[in-house]
Design a protein around this motif. Structure first.
Motif, PDB file in Angstrom:
ATOM      1  N   LEU A  96       0.827  -1.213   0.000  1.00 46.89           N
ATOM      2  CA  LEU A  96       0.000   0.000   0.000  1.00 46.89           C
ATOM      3  C   LEU A  96       0.863   1.267   0.000  1.00 46.89           C
ATOM      4  O   LEU A  96       1.539   1.575   0.984  1.00 46.89           O
ATOM      5  CB  LEU A  96      -0.936  -0.016   1.212  1.00 46.89           C
ATOM      6  N   GLY A  97       0.864   1.951  -1.145  1.00 48.76           N
ATOM      7  CA  GLY A  97       1.659   3.170  -1.293  1.00 48.76           C
ATOM      8  C   GLY A  97       3.097   2.911  -1.707  1.00 48.76           C
ATOM      9  O   GLY A  97       3.861   3.854  -1.909  1.00 48.76           O
ATOM     10  N   TYR A  98       3.469   1.638  -1.852  1.00 50.31           N
ATOM     11  CA  TYR A  98       4.846   1.320  -2.251  1.00 50.31           C
ATOM     12  C   TYR A  98       5.080   1.766  -3.689  1.00 50.31           C
ATOM     13  O   TYR A  98       4.432   1.250  -4.602  1.00 50.31           O
ATOM     14  CB  TYR A  98       5.112  -0.183  -2.100  1.00 50.31           C
ATOM     15  N   GLU A  99       5.944   2.729  -3.880  1.00 49.86           N
ATOM     16  CA  GLU A  99       6.191   3.315  -5.205  1.00 49.86           C
ATOM     17  C   GLU A  99       4.887   3.650  -5.915  1.00 49.86           C
ATOM     18  O   GLU A  99       4.762   3.479  -7.132  1.00 49.86           O
ATOM     19  CB  GLU A  99       7.070   2.381  -6.046  1.00 49.86           C
ATOM     20  N   GLY A 100       3.903   4.060  -5.124  1.00 48.32           N
ATOM     21  CA  GLY A 100       2.619   4.472  -5.689  1.00 48.32           C
ATOM     22  C   GLY A 100       1.625   3.342  -5.918  1.00 48.32           C
ATOM     23  O   GLY A 100       0.524   3.570  -6.416  1.00 48.32           O
ATOM     24  N   TYR A 101       1.990   2.118  -5.537  1.00 48.04           N
ATOM     25  CA  TYR A 101       1.031   1.011  -5.716  1.00 48.04           C
ATOM     26  C   TYR A 101      -0.205   1.287  -4.847  1.00 48.04           C
ATOM     27  O   TYR A 101      -0.075   1.593  -3.664  1.00 48.04           O
ATOM     28  CB  TYR A 101       1.690  -0.323  -5.319  1.00 48.04           C
ATOM     29  N   PRO A 102      -1.415   1.191  -5.445  1.00 49.49           N
ATOM     30  CA  PRO A 102      -2.595   1.700  -4.722  1.00 49.49           C
ATOM     31  C   PRO A 102      -3.363   0.717  -3.841  1.00 49.49           C
ATOM     32  O   PRO A 102      -4.379   1.119  -3.265  1.00 49.49           O
ATOM     33  CB  PRO A 102      -3.495   2.193  -5.866  1.00 49.49           C
ATOM     34  N   TYR A 103      -2.936  -0.526  -3.722  1.00 50.38           N
ATOM     35  CA  TYR A 103      -3.720  -1.516  -2.966  1.00 50.38           C
ATOM     36  C   TYR A 103      -2.853  -2.215  -1.913  1.00 50.38           C
ATOM     37  O   TYR A 103      -1.635  -2.053  -1.887  1.00 50.38           O
ATOM     38  CB  TYR A 103      -4.349  -2.544  -3.921  1.00 50.38           C
ATOM     39  N   SER A 104      -3.523  -3.064  -1.102  1.00 50.35           N
ATOM     40  CA  SER A 104      -2.827  -3.741  -0.003  1.00 50.35           C
ATOM     41  C   SER A 104      -2.265  -5.093  -0.402  1.00 50.35           C
ATOM     42  O   SER A 104      -1.565  -5.734   0.386  1.00 50.35           O
ATOM     43  CB  SER A 104      -3.798  -3.943   1.167  1.00 50.35           C
ATOM     44  N   GLY A 135      -1.208  -7.753 -10.179  1.00 54.45           N
ATOM     45  CA  GLY A 135      -2.601  -7.538 -10.561  1.00 54.45           C
ATOM     46  C   GLY A 135      -3.302  -6.652  -9.547  1.00 54.45           C
ATOM     47  O   GLY A 135      -3.157  -6.851  -8.333  1.00 54.45           O
ATOM     48  N   PHE A 136      -4.049  -5.661 -10.051  1.00 52.02           N
ATOM     49  CA  PHE A 136      -4.810  -4.758  -9.182  1.00 52.02           C
ATOM     50  C   PHE A 136      -6.092  -5.454  -8.726  1.00 52.02           C
ATOM     51  O   PHE A 136      -6.871  -5.895  -9.569  1.00 52.02           O
ATOM     52  CB  PHE A 136      -5.217  -3.484  -9.946  1.00 52.02           C
ATOM     53  N   PRO A 137      -6.326  -5.510  -7.418  1.00 55.12           N
ATOM     54  CA  PRO A 137      -7.630  -5.981  -6.963  1.00 55.12           C
ATOM     55  C   PRO A 137      -8.717  -5.055  -7.520  1.00 55.12           C
ATOM     56  O   PRO A 137      -8.494  -3.845  -7.626  1.00 55.12           O
ATOM     57  CB  PRO A 137      -7.546  -5.852  -5.442  1.00 55.12           C
ATOM     58  N   SER A 138      -9.856  -5.639  -7.880  1.00 54.92           N
ATOM     59  CA  SER A 138     -10.910  -4.829  -8.491  1.00 54.92           C
ATOM     60  C   SER A 138     -12.282  -5.428  -8.216  1.00 54.92           C
ATOM     61  O   SER A 138     -12.439  -6.650  -8.154  1.00 54.92           O
ATOM     62  CB  SER A 138     -10.657  -4.774 -10.003  1.00 54.92           C
ATOM     63  N   GLU A 139     -13.272  -4.528  -8.100  1.00 58.74           N
ATOM     64  CA  GLU A 139     -14.679  -4.948  -7.985  1.00 58.74           C
ATOM     65  C   GLU A 139     -15.100  -5.706  -9.236  1.00 58.74           C
ATOM     66  O   GLU A 139     -16.028  -6.511  -9.202  1.00 58.74           O
ATOM     67  CB  GLU A 139     -15.595  -3.700  -7.914  1.00 58.74           C
ATOM     68  N   TRP A 146       1.677  -1.010 -13.931  1.00 60.73           N
ATOM     69  CA  TRP A 146       1.930  -2.018 -12.903  1.00 60.73           C
ATOM     70  C   TRP A 146       1.645  -3.443 -13.369  1.00 60.73           C
ATOM     71  O   TRP A 146       2.509  -4.313 -13.245  1.00 60.73           O
ATOM     72  CB  TRP A 146       1.056  -1.753 -11.658  1.00 60.73           C
ATOM     73  N   GLU A 147       0.415  -3.648 -13.833  1.00 60.73           N
ATOM     74  CA  GLU A 147      -0.022  -5.027 -14.069  1.00 60.73           C
ATOM     75  C   GLU A 147       0.781  -5.660 -15.203  1.00 60.73           C
ATOM     76  O   GLU A 147       0.953  -5.066 -16.261  1.00 60.73           O
ATOM     77  CB  GLU A 147      -1.517  -5.054 -14.385  1.00 60.73           C
ATOM     78  N   VAL A 148       1.251  -6.884 -14.957  1.00 68.94           N
ATOM     79  CA  VAL A 148       2.095  -7.563 -15.942  1.00 68.94           C
ATOM     80  C   VAL A 148       1.367  -8.799 -16.460  1.00 68.94           C
ATOM     81  O   VAL A 148       0.835  -9.596 -15.664  1.00 68.94           O
ATOM     82  CB  VAL A 148       3.449  -7.971 -15.315  1.00 68.94           C
ATOM     83  N   TYR A 149       1.336  -8.938 -17.785  1.00 67.67           N
ATOM     84  CA  TYR A 149       0.657 -10.053 -18.462  1.00 67.67           C
ATOM     85  C   TYR A 149       1.644 -10.826 -19.325  1.00 67.67           C
ATOM     86  O   TYR A 149       2.671 -10.280 -19.744  1.00 67.67           O
ATOM     87  CB  TYR A 149      -0.440  -9.516 -19.394  1.00 67.67           C
ATOM     88  N   THR A 150       1.284 -12.078 -19.640  1.00 66.73           N
ATOM     89  CA  THR A 150       2.063 -12.785 -20.655  1.00 66.73           C
ATOM     90  C   THR A 150       1.727 -12.159 -22.005  1.00 66.73           C
ATOM     91  O   THR A 150       0.571 -11.816 -22.269  1.00 66.73           O
ATOM     92  CB  THR A 150       1.712 -14.290 -20.695  1.00 66.73           C
ATOM     93  N   LYS A 151       2.728 -12.016 -22.854  1.00 67.10           N
ATOM     94  CA  LYS A 151       2.510 -11.380 -24.153  1.00 67.10           C
ATOM     95  C   LYS A 151       1.599 -12.232 -25.036  1.00 67.10           C
ATOM     96  O   LYS A 151       0.757 -11.709 -25.763  1.00 67.10           O
ATOM     97  CB  LYS A 151       3.854 -11.173 -24.854  1.00 67.10           C
TER      98      LYS A 151
END
Ligand code: MF3
Ligand code: CO
Length: 292
Positions: A101-109, A121-125, A263-268
């Motif tokens: 949370l807040g690590y280099e601007g990362y917005p989630y826990s 991966g960003f947690p999301s509703e 942030w989010e990283v995917y397989t190409k």
């Protein structure tokens, strides 16, 4: 960094209150002899004292408890935002702080990476776990300034044999790597073992993102890769703590980072990716898993 060699009768740098000459002098000399032979050697700041190790273990207990709890509750139909809330609330209830949370601007826990998502991966509703999904949940805790970090794979409902195999082989990679961790060995012994197990099963391992030293900071030296050879990379000495966390792709090795959030990283190629992460302490006679 230049660290002055202590006087032999001075108190040892490790905080033991013993004289340097009867405490870490021989240890430092052994590291020095590896350095003279050309080995990459750890600096003193990444070698943890027994007191620090105890504090780090307290942080690990919370991290493990959170992942254990998630194993009880994560299921089909749950959003990854709900996972974020659980991690956030459990961490604060334990008197700790979620390291992401807040690590280099990362917005989630927490990071929740589903199927072809490799990591961060960003947690999301809007991300609702479905039957057949595989998800990595990566939890990191700060307790009294001491860091812990580990992640596990979660299989949602009925998962295909292909995905189950990817998840299982990725976990086996950690076990193969862990077997290689011992004092006066090399980080590359671990890296090659992880690499060879993944590749002999037809998988690839992400090159750009690796494990790391951890404990006093979230990410410390050494950087931990899996494309290094046995007998190379950093010398392992008692008191070092680092993660083993290979990101194993079912398909190609190439990655793609989300352009919008960075942030989010995917397989190409859209193939699935799995990851498990443990935190390992190098001991006098082998290794101890501190966090899983
Ligand atoms: N937990 C990740 C790791 O294993 C780091 C995530 S960085 C974050 O190193 F900001 F996304 F949390
Ligand atoms: Co990590």
């Amino acid at each position: 960094m230049l660290i002055k060699k202590p006087n032999r009768n001075d108190a040892c740098w490790c905080g033991s209150n013993r004289k340097y000459k009867v405490c870490h002098e021989a240890f430092d000399a052994k590291i020095e002899s590896f350095a003279r032979k050309g080995a990459v050697t750890p600096t003193r700041d990444i070698i943890k004292t027994p007191e620090q190790i105890e504090k780090i273990k307290e942080s690990c207990k919370i991290n493990i408890a959170i992942l254990d709890h998630l194993e009880q509750v994560v299921c089909e139909g749950m959003s990854t935002a709900e996972i974020d809330k659980i991690v956030h609330d459990m961490t604060f209830a334990a008197g700790a702080y979620p390291a992401p949370l807040g690590y280099e601007g990362y917005p989630y826990s927490v990071c929740t990476s589903v199927n072809n998502q490799i990591c961060h991966g960003f947690p999301s509703e809007d991300v609702i776990l479905k039957n057949g999904d595989i998800v990595n949940i990566d939890v990191s805790t700060i307790l009294d300034g001491y860091y812990s970090d580990s992640s596990r794979m979660f299989c949602i409902g009925e998962v295909s044999e292909e995905r189950k195999r990817l998840v299982r082989v990725t976990k086996e990679c950690l076990e193969k790597g862990l077997e290689q961790v011992k004092p006066w060995g090399f980080l590359g012994d671990m890296g090659q073992a992880v690499h060879d197990h993944a590749y002999s099963n037809g998988y690839t391992i992400v090159r750009e993102i690796g494990g790391h030293g951890v404990g006093l900071e979230f990410h410390e030296e050494p950087w931990v890769g899996y494309h290094t050879k046995k007998g190379t990379d950093m010398l392992l000495v008692p008191g070092m703590i680092f993660t083993i966390e290979p990101m194993v792709n079912a398909g190609g090795v190439e990655i793609e980072i989300d352009k919008e959030n960075g942030w989010e990283v995917y397989t190409k190629d859209g193939s699935d990716s799995a990851q498990w992460e443990i935190m390992v302490l190098v001991t006098e006679d082998g290794a101890e898993v501190l966090c899983y």
